[in-house]
Structures are given as C-alpha cells and as structure tokens.
Design a protein around this motif. Structure first.
Motif, short mmCIF file in Angstrom:
data_model
loop_
_atom_site.label_atom_id
_atom_site.label_comp_id
_atom_site.label_asym_id
_atom_site.label_seq_id
_atom_site.Cartn_x
_atom_site.Cartn_y
_atom_site.Cartn_z
N GLU A 456 8.37 68.05 98.72
CA GLU A 456 7.04 67.50 98.98
C GLU A 456 6.66 66.49 97.91
OE1 GLU A 456 4.74 67.82 101.50
OE2 GLU A 456 6.55 68.64 102.47
N ARG A 457 6.92 66.88 96.60
CA ARG A 457 6.52 66.01 95.49
C ARG A 457 7.33 64.72 95.50
NH1 ARG A 457 5.24 70.21 90.47
NH2 ARG A 457 3.80 71.46 91.70
N VAL A 462 7.17 58.41 96.65
CA VAL A 462 7.72 57.16 97.17
C VAL A 462 6.82 56.59 98.26
CG1 VAL A 462 10.09 57.82 96.60
CG2 VAL A 462 9.15 58.36 98.87
N ARG A 463 7.12 55.33 98.67
CA ARG A 463 6.37 54.71 99.78
C ARG A 463 6.77 55.39 101.11
NH1 ARG A 463 8.65 48.79 98.76
NH2 ARG A 463 10.49 50.11 98.69
N PRO A 486 15.03 46.16 89.22
CA PRO A 486 15.18 47.48 88.59
C PRO A 486 13.85 48.07 88.16
CG PRO A 486 16.75 45.89 87.69
CD PRO A 486 15.81 45.09 88.50
N ASP A 487 12.87 47.25 87.95
CA ASP A 487 11.58 47.75 87.47
C ASP A 487 10.91 48.64 88.51
OD1 ASP A 487 12.07 46.34 85.20
OD2 ASP A 487 10.65 44.69 85.65
N ASP A 488 11.04 48.19 89.71
CA ASP A 488 10.42 49.01 90.79
C ASP A 488 11.05 50.40 90.81
OD1 ASP A 488 8.88 46.90 91.52
OD2 ASP A 488 10.03 46.34 93.34
N ALA A 489 12.41 50.40 90.62
CA ALA A 489 13.12 51.68 90.61
C ALA A 489 12.71 52.49 89.40
CB ALA A 489 14.62 51.42 90.60
N ASP A 490 12.54 51.83 88.34
CA ASP A 490 12.12 52.49 87.11
C ASP A 490 10.79 53.19 87.30
OD1 ASP A 490 12.93 52.46 84.09
OD2 ASP A 490 10.72 52.12 84.17
N ILE A 491 9.81 52.47 87.90
CA ILE A 491 8.48 53.04 88.13
C ILE A 491 8.59 54.31 88.99
CG2 ILE A 491 6.26 52.62 89.29
CD1 ILE A 491 6.70 49.60 88.52
N LYS A 495 7.73 58.20 88.05
CA LYS A 495 6.74 58.93 88.87
C LYS A 495 7.32 60.25 89.37
CE LYS A 495 3.39 57.76 92.48
NZ LYS A 495 3.10 56.74 93.50
N ILE A 496 8.60 60.18 89.71
CA ILE A 496 9.26 61.40 90.22
C ILE A 496 9.32 62.45 89.11
CG2 ILE A 496 11.50 62.35 90.97
CD1 ILE A 496 11.87 59.69 92.54
N ILE A 497 9.79 62.00 87.94
CA ILE A 497 9.94 62.96 86.83
C ILE A 497 8.59 63.56 86.48
CG2 ILE A 497 10.46 63.08 84.31
CD1 ILE A 497 12.91 61.31 84.96
#
Lengths: 562, 142
Positions: A456-457, A462-463, A486-491, A495-497
């Motif tokens: 769920e988290r 993600v979008r 890569p920045d988008d992936a980084d963000i 957020k996930i962590i």
C-alpha cells in the motif's frame, strides 16, 4: 350398425326405407280402395237391385191398375186377364225383395212383408170383384165394393210408392255414405302420406347424418387439424368395407408416416424455444419479427415488447454507432457473419457482451431475402472467467499488485515505448530488510501483513501511471515511465524509504527498512532483462552496505552471482 | 154416283125423323116436393151429375139418380150435360173404379126415378117431361 358398413349399403338402406314407406303407402291405399270397393259392391249387389225391383214392382202395379181400369171402362176381359197375369211378376218381385231384405235389411223386411200381404189381399178381392163388375149388366150395382177396392188400391199405391222411394233413397244414402267414406279415406291417406313423408325424411336424415355426414365431418376435421399442425386422434378400428373409416385410417397412417419422415412445426418450435442460444429473426427492414424463449430471458423483455421493434432497441449505445448499421446492411446484402463480439442492452439497461452470428434468410425459391436469422450467445460469464483468470495469472493474490509476469510484460512494453519516443525509465527493485527473520520470529501472518502494508505504502509513493509489482517473497519492483532524469528516481526512492520507515501499526515501535536498487533506461540497459539484472545488482549492493538505502546502478557494482 | 148420294141423304132424313118421333122430346130434372129449390143453372146441374157438387144449400148430401131409360138418358146427356151418352157412362164408370166418389144411383125408368125421389128428400134425377106428375117437383134449368 355393422350391417351398414360401406357407402353402398348406407345409400341402399336409405332407398329401402323410402321404398318401404312407398309400399306402406300403397298398401294403405289398397286397403282404403278395397273398403270403398266393398261398399260399392254392396250397393251394386243389394241396394241397387232392391231399388230397381221396388221400382219395377211399383211400375207393374200401376200397369195392373191401368189394365183393371181399362177392363172396367171398356168391359174388355182381355184387359182383366192381362192385369191378373201381372200378379205373378209383382208377387215374385215382392218375394225377392223380402228375401233380400231378410238377409241384409232387417228394418225393410217387415215393411215389405206387410206390403206383400196388403197386395195379396187386394189382388184377391180385385181379381174377383172386377170380374164380377165386368160380367154384371149394371156394374153400378156393386158401387160399395168398388169403392172399397178403390180405397184399398189407393192405400196400396201410396204404400208402394213410399217403399219404392225408401229403397231408392237408401241407394242415394249409401252412395252418399260411400262418398263421405271415400272423402274421409282420402283425408286419412293424405295425413298418412304426410306422416310417412315426415318420418322417412327424419329417418333418412338420421341415417345419412350418422352414417355418412358425421364420419365425413370427422374426417374433414381430422384433415383440417392436420393442416393446422394440431394433433389428431387415431380413428377407431372399423370394418374394412367401411370406405369412410378406411379412408380416415389411411389418412391417419399417412400422417404417422409423414411425422416420421418430416419435421413438424411444433417440433421446430420446440427446438427453437429450447435452444440455449438466443434467436432473433429480423425483417429486411431490421425490425424484430420473431424471438425465442432464451432471447426473452436474456434481454429481460416480453415478446410483445420486442416484436416489430427496430434492432437498435437492444443494441448497446456504447457500440460504435456506425458498426452495427454497417453490419446489418451487409447482412441484408446477403453476407453472413459469424461469432462477432458485440454488446447488447437488456431491458434493465445492463450491457451484455455477446457473440453475434447472422445469416440472411432467403425465400423458398431463393430469389430474395426474407429476413435475417441472428444467433446470439451470452458471453458475459465467459468474459468474467477470463478476467478472473487474467487476474490470477498476472496479480499477486496477497497484495493485489501485478506479479512478476505482468510486471515484466509492462516493463518490456514501457521499454519499447521509451525506445520509440526516446523517453527515460527508472526501474526499482525493492527488498525488505531482514524480512526472513521477521517472518520466523513473528510468524507468516504478520509477515503477510507487513507485505500488504508495504505494498500500500509503495503504491502511495508513486504516480498513478507508474507500476508497482510484487516480484517474489519480500521483493517488490517499481516502474517509473517517462521520467526526466535520475533526479525523479531519486525523489521517488527517498519517498519510498521514508514511507516504509514509518511505524507499522501492528508492529510496535520496530522500524521496517528496505533496500532499493535502481536501474535507468537507457543508461543502465536497453532491454528489460538487463535493467532487471542491473537493478537487482544495485539492490544487493545496497543491502550489503547495511540496508535501509537506495543505490543507483553503476558499472562498479559487481554482478550478483546466483 | 148421284143415286148413291140421294140415297144417303134420304137415309139421314129418315133417321132424323125416327129420332124425333121415337125418342123423348125433352127431359126434366126432378126433385122431392119438400125440396125448396125451384130452379138451378145448367152449370150446377152439370156439377151435380158429375159428382163435383155433392151437397144441397142446407148441407144435405145430394143423392143423384141416373135414369137408365135409354131415350131419356140420351136426351139428358145431350141437352143438359152437353155430352155423348157414352162419355157420361165412362165418366161414371171411372168414378166407380177409382172409388174416390159415389157414382149416381141407376134407376131403370121414369117410374123408378119418380118413386125413389118421392120418398127421398135429398134426391135428384131426370125423367121424360111427359112422365112428370105431382109426386115430384120439376127443377127448372135457367
């Protein structure tokens, strides 16, 4: 009624009845004629001779009187002899009359008897006195005797006349009686004829009705019933001479044979109504002409609600408006269509996926199209099954996330798309740190709860257009399409962590941590497998560095050995 | 032929002479003296002698007598009854035969007639006028 078996005997029976009636009428006429004949014979043999003899005797008496008178006036004794000679004839006539009446006319008998006696008395005196007067020089000397004879003669003459008249009147009366009797007989015969006519009419009608018309009506009813497709009863067993019954039985046998070699309307109707598929027959103008039971159930309509309605009424509006029209136009042109997937609309407004097959229906001579036979199979259940199966194959039942198969498929799709449009993709492999020990210490149920909550988290991190999937065990994957860099992936990784590191309500104060390996397209690989492999390497690297972190793949990271 | 005619004429004359000379000249109707009548018509006399009038005015039956004297009878028939004597005889016989009426009583001559009328009040008869006497009354015919 076995005797009246065939038509010939039935007709003859009617004729015989008519002939018997004719015979009866003839006998009745004969009896009547014979009665009249008897009466006329009686008149001829009894009354008429009586009258004639009476009249004759009276005439002779008058002649005798004339002779006596002549004898007296002229003194001619010949006249006296003639007068006396007549006596024998008169007496014999009177005796004959008496003899006849003694047998048949008891009422005349005494009258004639007295007449004869009076006459005999008169004759005795007359023959004697007239002779005396004739021979006497002065006849006036016996005036007294003459007067007495004259009076007796006058009475006798009156008596003669009266009785002769009576006899004549009797003849007239008897003839009158005969006439009356003949009239009565004639009336009686007329009544008898009318009665006989009525009776034979009724009897012949009855026989004709029962023996001919009724069986023929039954036969006609049977034929009409057969023509209308109704069931017909087996005719009773009958005499083989009975043509009508034999005909009925032959007809029945024929229908039985026909039943075996042909298909009845009922039979076809039965088939149509018991078909599991829906059948709709359309007119060339695309109005509904006929539906079967399955159609009514499927579309939840009554028959009269659909008949003569345009086909559009049951087509779903979601269908592209031009498609069905084109389709039906093609059918009207004579083209057949089979197993085309379409959506129909039910009476309650539900949309129903169906398989549609249509065939033009030609005239028996094949010259023109009479209509279109449409066969519709409900595939909604089938569709649901397919969807369920799809879910079962492509989704993880625990977390409801796409499984590895689906994810790889999407990855390949995204890679292809990204290649075409020169987009960038980020691919994450996420693994929960120390998940196996959690599982072991807290049990699989808690482990599963953690997996569900983590899923769920992840989705929230993600979008909506991105894909989160469960790859295996505690390993998840995320696919970010159309990223800028890569920045988008980084963000997203951060957020996930962060989201994962939030406390789990059922897990106390313990923190769950994840290790994320990220590979980027096209930098870290131009196909899905490479991207997967590289992200995997990065994840293991992150894990080896203590976990709870993310790591972009780079060429320095050692490939993971299986 | 002429002679035969003359003879015939003579014979007829002779017969006429004998008839007038030998037979009665006239007859007279006679009744009883007590009979009040004095004359009757010829018609009444005819009725009486034909038995068609049977009663006198006073209601008494008429007793009719025929005089059988041949001369008187003939004259009576011819003059009073205007009839052939034989016709009258037949008429009387007819009455006798029929028995319906009473034929006149027959008397043989004038004397018998007179004698019967003299003692019979209601009788009528005829006689030769020459034989008339006081015992009877003449009934004149008018």
């Amino acid at each position: 009624m076995k005797i009246l078996s065939n038509i010939k005997t039935k007709v003859w029976s009617c004729v015989w009845i008519a002939l018997l009636a004719y015979l009866f009428a003839t006998i009745a006429t004969s009896i009547s004629n014979s009665r009249i004949n008897t009466v006329l014979t009686h008149i001829e043999e009894v009354h008429f001779p009586l009258s004639l003899k009476g009249e004759r005797a009276f005439t002779l008496f008058k002649e005798q009187t004339k002779h006596y008178e002549s004898a007296l006036l002229t003194g001619d004794e010949d006249e006296l002899v003639k007068a006396n000679q007549l006596n024998d004839e008169i007496a014999s006539l009177l005796n004959e009359l008496i003899q006849t009446t003694s047998r048949s006319h008891k009422n005349f008998y005494p009258l004639l008897l007295s007449l004869r006696d009076s006459y005999e008395d008169y004759f005795l005196i007359a023959s004697e006195q007239y002779l005396a007067a004739l021979r006497s020089p002065d006849p006036f000397s016996i005036t007294k005797e003459m007067r007495r004879i004259g009076k007796v003669r006058d009475q006798l003459r009156a008596d003669f006349q009266r009785k002769s008249l009576m006899l004549t009147e009797t003849v007239v009366q008897e003839i009158g009686n005969s006439k009356q009797s003949a009239t009565n007989n004639s009336r009686l015969l007329q009544a008898l004829f009318v009665a006989v006519l009525v009776i034979i009419t009724i009897v012949i009608n009855l026989i004709a009705n029962r023996q001919l018309i009724l069986p023929l009506k039954k036969l006609r009813q049977m034929i009409e019933n057969f023509a209308r497709g109704k069931s017909i009863e087996r005719p009773e067993i009958c005499d083989e001479n009975d043509e009508i019954c034999t005909l009925a039985r032959s007809f029945w046998d024929m229908t039985e044979k026909l039943k075996k070699i042909s298909v009845s309307k009922d039979y076809v109707d039965n088939i149509i109504n018991n078909m599991s598929d829906s059948l709709i027959v359309l007119s060339p103008s695309l109005t509904i002409q006929r539906i079967n039971q399955s159609t009514k159930i499927l579309l939840d309509y009554e028959e009269n609600e659909l008949l003569d309605q345009p086909i559009q009424q049951i087509l779903s509006r979601d269908e592209e408006s031009s498609t069905p029209q084109t389709l039906f136009n093609e059918l009207c042109m004579g083209k057949s269509i089979s197993s085309l997937e379409m959506t129909f609309k039910t009476n309650t407004g539900n949309h129903l996926p169906v398989l549609f097959s249509g065939t033009p229906l030609y005239d028996p001579d094949g010259s023109s199209i009479q209509g279109i036979v449409c066969l519709i199979r409900d595939i909604s259940q089938f569709k649901k099954e397919i969807k369920k199966r799809e879910i079962r194959i492509n989704y993880d039942p625990l977390t409801n996330l796409p499984n590895r198969n689906l994810f790889l498929d999407r990855l390949h799709q995204s890679v292809g798309e990204a290649k075409r449009y020169q987009q960038k993709i980020a691919f994450f492999i996420i693994d929960i740190d120390l998940f196996s020990s959690i599982n072991e210490t807290l049990g699989h149920e808690t482990g599963n709860q953690i997996l569900q909550e983590a899923a769920e988290r992840l989705k929230k991190s993600v979008r909506e257009t991105d894909t989160v999937a469960r790859m295996k065990g505690d390993e998840f994957a995320v696919l970010l399409n159309r990223i800028n860099g890569p920045d988008d992936a980084d963000i997203v990784a951060r957020k996930i962590i962060e989201n994962i590191s939030q406390p789990f309500p059922f897990f106390g104060t313990e923190i769950i941590a994840v290790s994320i390996g990220i590979s980027l397209f096209p930098k870290d690989g131009v196909d899905g497998n490479t991207l997967l492999k590289n992200a995997d390497c990065a994840m293991y690297e992150a894990k080896s560095q203590g976990g709870n972190r993310y790591l972009f793949y780079n060429e320095e990271i050692q490939p993971v050995l299986n | 032929m002429r002679n035969l005619f003359k003879i015939s004429l003579l014979t007829l004359w002779a017969l006429w002479l004998t008839g007038t000379c030998c037979f009665a000249d006239d007859v007279a109707l006679v009744i009883n003296n007590n009979n009040p009548l004095s004359s009757i018509s010829r018609r009444t006399a005819d009725l009486i002698f034909h038995g068609k009038k049977t009663k006198w005015i006073n209601g008494e039956y008429i007793s009719v007598l025929v005089n059988n004297s041949q001369e008187v009878y003939s004259v009576f028939c011819q003059k009073v009854l205007k009839k052939n004597p034989r016709q009258y005889l037949l008429y009387r016989k007819k009455i006798l035969f029929t028995g319906m009426g009473i034929p006149p009583m027959v008397k043989k001559d004038d004397e018998a007639v007179i004698a019967f009328i003299a003692k019979t009040r209601n009788a009528i008869g005829f006689i030769d006028k020459k034989s008339l006497d006081s015992r009877v009354k003449e009934l004149k015919i008018h």
